[in-house]
Each structure stands twice: as C-alpha cells, then as structure tokens.
Write a protein that holds these residues in place. Structure first.
Motif, PDB file in Angstrom:
ATOM      1  N   GLY A   1     -56.460 -32.213 -58.392  1.00 50.93           N
ATOM      2  CA  GLY A   1     -56.354 -31.524 -59.682  1.00 50.93           C
ATOM      3  C   GLY A   1     -55.379 -30.360 -59.680  1.00 50.93           C
ATOM      4  O   GLY A   1     -55.014 -29.868 -60.740  1.00 50.93           O
ATOM      5  N   VAL A   2     -54.923 -29.899 -58.520  1.00 49.33           N
ATOM      6  CA  VAL A   2     -54.007 -28.745 -58.506  1.00 49.33           C
ATOM      7  C   VAL A   2     -52.550 -29.164 -58.299  1.00 49.33           C
ATOM      8  O   VAL A   2     -51.638 -28.419 -58.652  1.00 49.33           O
ATOM      9  CB  VAL A   2     -54.391 -27.679 -57.449  1.00 49.33           C
ATOM     10  CG1 VAL A   2     -55.842 -27.245 -57.597  1.00 49.33           C
ATOM     11  CG2 VAL A   2     -54.114 -28.149 -56.033  1.00 49.33           C
ATOM     12  N   VAL A   3     -52.342 -30.359 -57.731  1.00 52.36           N
ATOM     13  CA  VAL A   3     -50.961 -30.794 -57.463  1.00 52.36           C
ATOM     14  C   VAL A   3     -50.410 -31.495 -58.697  1.00 52.36           C
ATOM     15  O   VAL A   3     -50.973 -32.472 -59.178  1.00 52.36           O
ATOM     16  CB  VAL A   3     -50.905 -31.733 -56.234  1.00 52.36           C
ATOM     17  CG1 VAL A   3     -49.496 -32.279 -56.040  1.00 52.36           C
ATOM     18  CG2 VAL A   3     -51.371 -31.001 -54.979  1.00 52.36           C
ATOM     19  N   LYS A   4     -49.287 -30.977 -59.213  1.00 51.48           N
ATOM     20  CA  LYS A   4     -48.734 -31.503 -60.464  1.00 51.48           C
ATOM     21  C   LYS A   4     -47.424 -32.254 -60.274  1.00 51.48           C
ATOM     22  O   LYS A   4     -46.886 -32.816 -61.229  1.00 51.48           O
ATOM     23  CB  LYS A   4     -48.495 -30.360 -61.458  1.00 51.48           C
ATOM     24  CG  LYS A   4     -49.762 -29.611 -61.825  1.00 51.48           C
ATOM     25  CD  LYS A   4     -50.781 -30.518 -62.528  1.00 51.48           C
ATOM     26  CE  LYS A   4     -52.062 -29.777 -62.838  1.00 51.48           C
ATOM     27  NZ  LYS A   4     -53.182 -30.662 -63.121  1.00 51.48           N
TER      28      LYS A   4
ATOM     29  N   GLY B   1     -48.325 -41.593 -62.635  1.00 50.09           N
ATOM     30  CA  GLY B   1     -47.661 -40.671 -63.572  1.00 50.09           C
ATOM     31  C   GLY B   1     -47.414 -39.290 -62.988  1.00 50.09           C
ATOM     32  O   GLY B   1     -47.300 -38.305 -63.723  1.00 50.09           O
ATOM     33  N   LEU B   2     -47.335 -39.201 -61.646  1.00 49.48           N
ATOM     34  CA  LEU B   2     -47.065 -37.903 -61.003  1.00 49.48           C
ATOM     35  C   LEU B   2     -45.552 -37.699 -60.918  1.00 49.48           C
ATOM     36  O   LEU B   2     -44.842 -38.506 -60.313  1.00 49.48           O
ATOM     37  CB  LEU B   2     -47.685 -37.899 -59.596  1.00 49.48           C
ATOM     38  CG  LEU B   2     -47.657 -36.560 -58.847  1.00 49.48           C
ATOM     39  CD1 LEU B   2     -48.546 -35.524 -59.538  1.00 49.48           C
ATOM     40  CD2 LEU B   2     -48.113 -36.749 -57.387  1.00 49.48           C
ATOM     41  N   PRO B   3     -45.024 -36.607 -61.516  1.00 45.39           N
ATOM     42  CA  PRO B   3     -43.571 -36.441 -61.547  1.00 45.39           C
ATOM     43  C   PRO B   3     -42.945 -36.176 -60.171  1.00 45.39           C
ATOM     44  O   PRO B   3     -43.530 -35.491 -59.333  1.00 45.39           O
ATOM     45  CB  PRO B   3     -43.359 -35.222 -62.450  1.00 45.39           C
ATOM     46  CG  PRO B   3     -44.608 -35.093 -63.244  1.00 45.39           C
ATOM     47  CD  PRO B   3     -45.712 -35.599 -62.352  1.00 45.39           C
ATOM     48  N   LEU B   4     -41.743 -36.727 -59.999  1.00 48.67           N
ATOM     49  CA  LEU B   4     -40.919 -36.451 -58.817  1.00 48.67           C
ATOM     50  C   LEU B   4     -39.858 -35.436 -59.231  1.00 48.67           C
ATOM     51  O   LEU B   4     -39.096 -35.668 -60.177  1.00 48.67           O
ATOM     52  CB  LEU B   4     -40.241 -37.739 -58.327  1.00 48.67           C
ATOM     53  CG  LEU B   4     -39.340 -37.563 -57.098  1.00 48.67           C
ATOM     54  CD1 LEU B   4     -40.172 -37.260 -55.843  1.00 48.67           C
ATOM     55  CD2 LEU B   4     -38.475 -38.808 -56.858  1.00 48.67           C
ATOM     56  N   LEU B   5     -39.822 -34.311 -58.527  1.00 51.99           N
ATOM     57  CA  LEU B   5     -38.839 -33.261 -58.813  1.00 51.99           C
ATOM     58  C   LEU B   5     -37.728 -33.393 -57.785  1.00 51.99           C
ATOM     59  O   LEU B   5     -37.988 -33.393 -56.581  1.00 51.99           O
ATOM     60  CB  LEU B   5     -39.498 -31.882 -58.703  1.00 51.99           C
ATOM     61  CG  LEU B   5     -40.876 -31.745 -59.381  1.00 51.99           C
ATOM     62  CD1 LEU B   5     -41.378 -30.318 -59.260  1.00 51.99           C
ATOM     63  CD2 LEU B   5     -40.819 -32.195 -60.836  1.00 51.99           C
TER      64      LEU B   5
ATOM     65  N   ASP C   1     -53.036 -28.237 -48.044  1.00 52.43           N
ATOM     66  CA  ASP C   1     -52.043 -27.139 -47.961  1.00 52.43           C
ATOM     67  C   ASP C   1     -51.849 -26.505 -49.339  1.00 52.43           C
ATOM     68  O   ASP C   1     -51.755 -25.288 -49.478  1.00 52.43           O
ATOM     69  CB  ASP C   1     -50.663 -27.658 -47.522  1.00 52.43           C
ATOM     70  CG  ASP C   1     -50.640 -28.179 -46.096  1.00 52.43           C
ATOM     71  OD1 ASP C   1     -51.575 -27.899 -45.322  1.00 52.43           O
ATOM     72  OD2 ASP C   1     -49.651 -28.884 -45.755  1.00 52.43           O
ATOM     73  N   ALA C   2     -51.759 -27.377 -50.355  1.00 52.38           N
ATOM     74  CA  ALA C   2     -51.489 -26.891 -51.717  1.00 52.38           C
ATOM     75  C   ALA C   2     -52.650 -26.040 -52.235  1.00 52.38           C
ATOM     76  O   ALA C   2     -52.436 -24.996 -52.863  1.00 52.38           O
ATOM     77  CB  ALA C   2     -51.221 -28.064 -52.652  1.00 52.38           C
ATOM     78  N   ILE C   3     -53.868 -26.478 -51.951  1.00 47.64           N
ATOM     79  CA  ILE C   3     -55.048 -25.729 -52.404  1.00 47.64           C
ATOM     80  C   ILE C   3     -55.078 -24.349 -51.736  1.00 47.64           C
ATOM     81  O   ILE C   3     -55.308 -23.330 -52.387  1.00 47.64           O
ATOM     82  CB  ILE C   3     -56.341 -26.536 -52.099  1.00 47.64           C
ATOM     83  CG1 ILE C   3     -56.417 -27.749 -53.036  1.00 47.64           C
ATOM     84  CG2 ILE C   3     -57.584 -25.654 -52.239  1.00 47.64           C
ATOM     85  CD1 ILE C   3     -57.433 -28.804 -52.632  1.00 47.64           C
ATOM     86  N   ALA C   4     -54.782 -24.321 -50.430  1.00 53.20           N
ATOM     87  CA  ALA C   4     -54.804 -23.044 -49.700  1.00 53.20           C
ATOM     88  C   ALA C   4     -53.682 -22.119 -50.195  1.00 53.20           C
ATOM     89  O   ALA C   4     -53.894 -20.911 -50.389  1.00 53.20           O
ATOM     90  CB  ALA C   4     -54.655 -23.312 -48.204  1.00 53.20           C
ATOM     91  N   TYR C   5     -52.498 -22.686 -50.442  1.00 50.73           N
ATOM     92  CA  TYR C   5     -51.361 -21.873 -50.927  1.00 50.73           C
ATOM     93  C   TYR C   5     -51.684 -21.310 -52.316  1.00 50.73           C
ATOM     94  O   TYR C   5     -51.420 -20.140 -52.604  1.00 50.73           O
ATOM     95  CB  TYR C   5     -50.102 -22.743 -50.939  1.00 50.73           C
ATOM     96  CG  TYR C   5     -48.824 -22.047 -51.400  1.00 50.73           C
ATOM     97  CD1 TYR C   5     -48.588 -20.700 -51.113  1.00 50.73           C
ATOM     98  CD2 TYR C   5     -47.846 -22.761 -52.106  1.00 50.73           C
ATOM     99  CE1 TYR C   5     -47.409 -20.075 -51.532  1.00 50.73           C
ATOM    100  CE2 TYR C   5     -46.676 -22.150 -52.517  1.00 50.73           C
ATOM    101  CZ  TYR C   5     -46.461 -20.804 -52.234  1.00 50.73           C
ATOM    102  OH  TYR C   5     -45.297 -20.191 -52.652  1.00 50.73           O
TER     103      TYR C   5
ATOM    104  N   PRO D   1     -50.864 -21.090 -61.321  1.00 55.60           N
ATOM    105  CA  PRO D   1     -49.850 -21.704 -60.455  1.00 55.60           C
ATOM    106  C   PRO D   1     -50.069 -23.215 -60.394  1.00 55.60           C
ATOM    107  O   PRO D   1     -51.186 -23.663 -60.145  1.00 55.60           O
ATOM    108  CB  PRO D   1     -50.092 -21.055 -59.083  1.00 55.60           C
ATOM    109  CG  PRO D   1     -51.423 -20.416 -59.139  1.00 55.60           C
ATOM    110  CD  PRO D   1     -51.902 -20.370 -60.569  1.00 55.60           C
ATOM    111  N   LEU D   2     -49.032 -23.974 -60.642  1.00 52.28           N
ATOM    112  CA  LEU D   2     -49.112 -25.441 -60.574  1.00 52.28           C
ATOM    113  C   LEU D   2     -48.438 -25.852 -59.266  1.00 52.28           C
ATOM    114  O   LEU D   2     -47.298 -25.469 -59.007  1.00 52.28           O
ATOM    115  CB  LEU D   2     -48.389 -26.066 -61.768  1.00 52.28           C
ATOM    116  CG  LEU D   2     -48.816 -25.539 -63.144  1.00 52.28           C
ATOM    117  CD1 LEU D   2     -47.943 -26.153 -64.244  1.00 52.28           C
ATOM    118  CD2 LEU D   2     -50.288 -25.828 -63.416  1.00 52.28           C
ATOM    119  N   MET D   3     -49.150 -26.613 -58.462  1.00 50.56           N
ATOM    120  CA  MET D   3     -48.694 -26.824 -57.097  1.00 50.56           C
ATOM    121  C   MET D   3     -47.888 -28.115 -56.934  1.00 50.56           C
ATOM    122  O   MET D   3     -48.040 -29.071 -57.705  1.00 50.56           O
ATOM    123  CB  MET D   3     -49.904 -26.829 -56.150  1.00 50.56           C
ATOM    124  CG  MET D   3     -50.817 -25.619 -56.314  1.00 50.56           C
ATOM    125  SD  MET D   3     -49.945 -24.026 -56.403  1.00 50.56           S
ATOM    126  CE  MET D   3     -49.291 -23.925 -54.751  1.00 50.56           C
ATOM    127  N   THR D   4     -47.036 -28.109 -55.890  1.00 51.80           N
ATOM    128  CA  THR D   4     -46.209 -29.285 -55.586  1.00 51.80           C
ATOM    129  C   THR D   4     -46.334 -29.603 -54.094  1.00 51.80           C
ATOM    130  O   THR D   4     -46.602 -28.710 -53.284  1.00 51.80           O
ATOM    131  CB  THR D   4     -44.725 -29.015 -55.895  1.00 51.80           C
ATOM    132  OG1 THR D   4     -44.289 -27.884 -55.130  1.00 51.80           O
ATOM    133  CG2 THR D   4     -44.525 -28.714 -57.370  1.00 51.80           C
TER     134      THR D   4
END
Ligand code: DOR
Ligand code: ZN
Length: 388
Positions: free
Chosen positions: A131-134, A168-172, A86-90, A109-112
C-alpha cells in the motif's frame, strides 16, 4: 444672458462628464491588462523528489512537506530502496521529520522501489500489497547519482514489467543511455530509439512516466503515445538552457542530469508543459548535494529546488502568458495519472519579490545551495515562512 449662462453650464457639465467617463474607461482597460497579483490553486504534489536519508531529511522533508501534499520519493539511496520492507522503513524515517504545523502534517510520502535485475514479480506483488509503494524507478546502470545497481538491459526485467503492467504499477524511467561513446547531449534521444520504443512495444499497457524530459524529441515521443505514457518536467528545464550552465563561467548549481539542453528544446518543453495536456506534469527532481560537492572539480549532478519550485514554475508559465495552465500541471494531471485523488485544499501564490537564501544548513555543519541562491523571484507561496 440666461442663455449664455445655460450654455456655459452645459459646457462645464459635458467636460466633467467626459473626464469622469474617460477615467472610468481607463480603469476598466488597465484592470483587464494588469498582471494577476495573487492566485489560488489546488494544493500541488511533486511527482519526483530526492529526499535522501539520515540527517539530510531534517533539511529536505520540511521543504517538501510545506510545499507539496504528496511526493514521489526517489529510491536512489545508498544502499537503494529495493523491497517493500525497505520502502516502509524509509517512509517512517521521512515521516519522523515532518514538522508539526497543520500544513506539513498533511504530507504523504509516496514510495518507489529501485529496479535492480534481481527484483522479481513476487517483489512487485508484495510492493503493491504494502500500500505504500506507488511506482518502480528504472535507472540505466551508471546513468546518474547512485545508479550503479541499475538495469544493464531491459530484457533482464521482463517478468517484472509484465507484473507491473498487469497490476497497473507505474514504471518511472530515467531516460538516458549510458554508453561512453554517446555524447551527453544525445543520450535522451538515443534512449528513446534504443530502449523506450522496445519497452512500449513489448508492454504496450505498462504505465510509464518518462522522468525529467529535456528534449523536443522526448516531448514529441510522449505526445505520440497513448494515455499510459506521461512525462515530468523540472523547473530548471523550463527556465534555463545550456547557456545558463556554461556561458560566462561554469555554474555548478545548474548542473543536473539529464543535462540542460539547447534553447530550442527549452522552448518546446515550455510549450508542452503549458499546453494543458494531461500527459505533462510537475516533477521537480529536487536533488540535494552539499555545496562543497557541487562547487568542486568533479561536481555532483542535481539542483535543489524543493523550497522554490512553485515560484519557479509560476515564473515559467507566466513568461508565456499561461498562468491559467499552472494548476493542471502542478496539482491535477499527476494525481490523475497515478489514479490518486486530487488534493482538496488550496494554496495561494502572491506576487511579491523576494530573495532566495544563499544556503540552507545541511548534514553535520555543511550547507546546501539551492537553485537560484541569492536571486530574486517574483512569486511567494503562502504561508511564506513555512515554504522557504
Ligand atoms: O541531477 C540529478 N540528480 N539527476 C538524477 O537523475 C539524480 C539526481 C540525484 O540523485 O542527485
Ligand atoms: Zn531524479
């Protein structure tokens, strides 16, 4: 006679000398106290933005791309961004709307991902591998716009948090409880006491961004934690308080969630944002809603600020004499927290009064009213025509 001429000449000379000297002295003093009229900072990022989807992107993406080099794009679409695919397509849909000029073309754009209770540890691995989901965004179910798929209890997501902590993936975090009996002005503090403390207790190394903090309680909490806990602050929470929203008539364009709080909270937010502490950084929470859905008997929450956010932050920092701390907040601290490089190019702000547009075209024949519509701002981002 000669002595008299000499004396008069001497007197003239001394007066002239004194006049010239005092003029020079005045100039030096006024240069020292004069306001700065132009300043250049490392190009900023936005660590919290809502771009929406479909036709909305034609309005939101050009503003984001002109003003920020990177932006953390929130996943609360309908339906939400739930997987790496979904993130790659968005991301592709966002990139398709980036204008052709050389500044906008740098936009990244950095994806979540939107944290649902069905997200798995494997989904987190796939997200990091993409690589796109931050980051992953936690919305307590029902807390805000499009949050119905959110989390009802953090205990339902322990595998996911453990994997994020390990990778090490941040939680927002949208930090508000949603129980109906809790007063809307107390929801952030209750979230700290009931959720945040437990979360950090169980996952002490998890990277957490407490998003759009609005209270001194949240600021103090972030200050009391380790380096892995940071916070974003919006321009509206630095410049305004609940009086701006409610006194002299309800102003729907100041309505966002978490709601503006009392002035004493605003002051503390301004203190921490301008302190130079790297735990606090920019996150505009620019959140577009068509004008008629905000100027409504049941108005939507969200302030649209992407096109004016930098001038607003500059105004807020200048109001407490801390323009020198702006660059860290807008362009350094966030990148460091996310472990990303600091932007190499610069942006110039110029002191020049201008009027915020009344609205922008939005969706099919509708409009979008920005925060501060029709009001005068002091600072312009260059090149101005791109930015607004
Ligand atoms: O005011 C808000 N608007 N707060 C949020 O958390 C979500 C946002 C939106 O998506 O409109
Ligand atoms: Zn948001």
């Amino acid at each position: 006679y000669d002595a008299q001429v000499f004396q008069r000449f001497n007197y003239r000379f001394l007066t002239l000398f004194f006049k010239a000297f005092s003029k020079l002295f005045e100039e030096i003093m006024s240069a020292a106290t004069a306001p700065i009229n132009t300043f250049t900072i490392t190009a900023p990022d936005d660590w919290h933005i809502h771009l929406r989807d479909g036709q909305a992107l034609a309005t939101t993406v050009p503003h984001a791309a002109a003003n920020f080099r990177r932006a953390i794009c929130m996943p609360n679409l309908v339906p939400p961004v739930k997987t790496a695919a979904d993130a790659i397509a968005y991301r592709e849909r966002i990139l398709a709307q980036v204008p052709n000029d050389s500044i906008s073309q740098q936009f990244e754009p950095l994806m979540t991902l939107y944290l649902t209770e069905s997200l798995t540890a494997e989904d987190i691995e796939a997200a990091v591998d993409s690589g796109v989901v931050k980051a992953v965004k936690l919305y307590p179910a029902g807390a805000t716009t499009n949050s119905a798929d959110g989390v009802s209890h953090i205990n339902h997501c322990t595998d996911v948090f453990a994997k994020m902590e390990a990778l090490g993936l941040p939680l927002l975090v949208h930090g508000e409880v949603t129980h109906h009996h809790i007063d809307i002005f107390d929801r952030e503090k209750r979230f700290i006491d009931e959720v945040m403390v437990n979360l950090i207790d169980k996952f002490p190394k998890l990277k957490i961004v407490f998003e759009h903090i609005t209270t001194s309680d949240a600021a103090d909490f972030v200050l009391s934690q380790g380096k892995n806990v940071a916070a974003t602050i919006t321009p509206q929470h630095l410049l305004f308080n609940r009086n701006h929203l409610l006194v002299g008539g309800i102003k729907p364009h100041f309505y966002c969630l978490p709601i503006l709080k009392r002035q004493s909270h605003q002051k503390v937010l301004l203190d921490v944002a301008t302190s130079g502490n790297p735990k606090f950084f920019i996150g505009t929470d620019s959140a577009p809603h068509a004008t008629h859905t905000k100027e409504n008997a049941c108005g939507c929450a969200g302030c649209y600020s992407a096109s004016i956010a930098l001038p607003l932050y500059a105004q807020a920092f200048e109001s407490v004499g801390k323009l020198d701390k702006l660059e860290g907040f807008t362009s350094i601290h966030g990148a460091k927290f996310y472990g990303l490089p600091i932007n190499s190019d610069k942006v110039t702000l110029v002191r020049e009064a201008w009027q915020v547009p009344e609205h922008y075209p939005y969706l099919d024949g509708k409009d979008l009213t920005p925060l501060m519509a029709g009001q005068t701002l002091d600072w312009k981002v260059m090149p101005f025509n791109l930015a607004v």
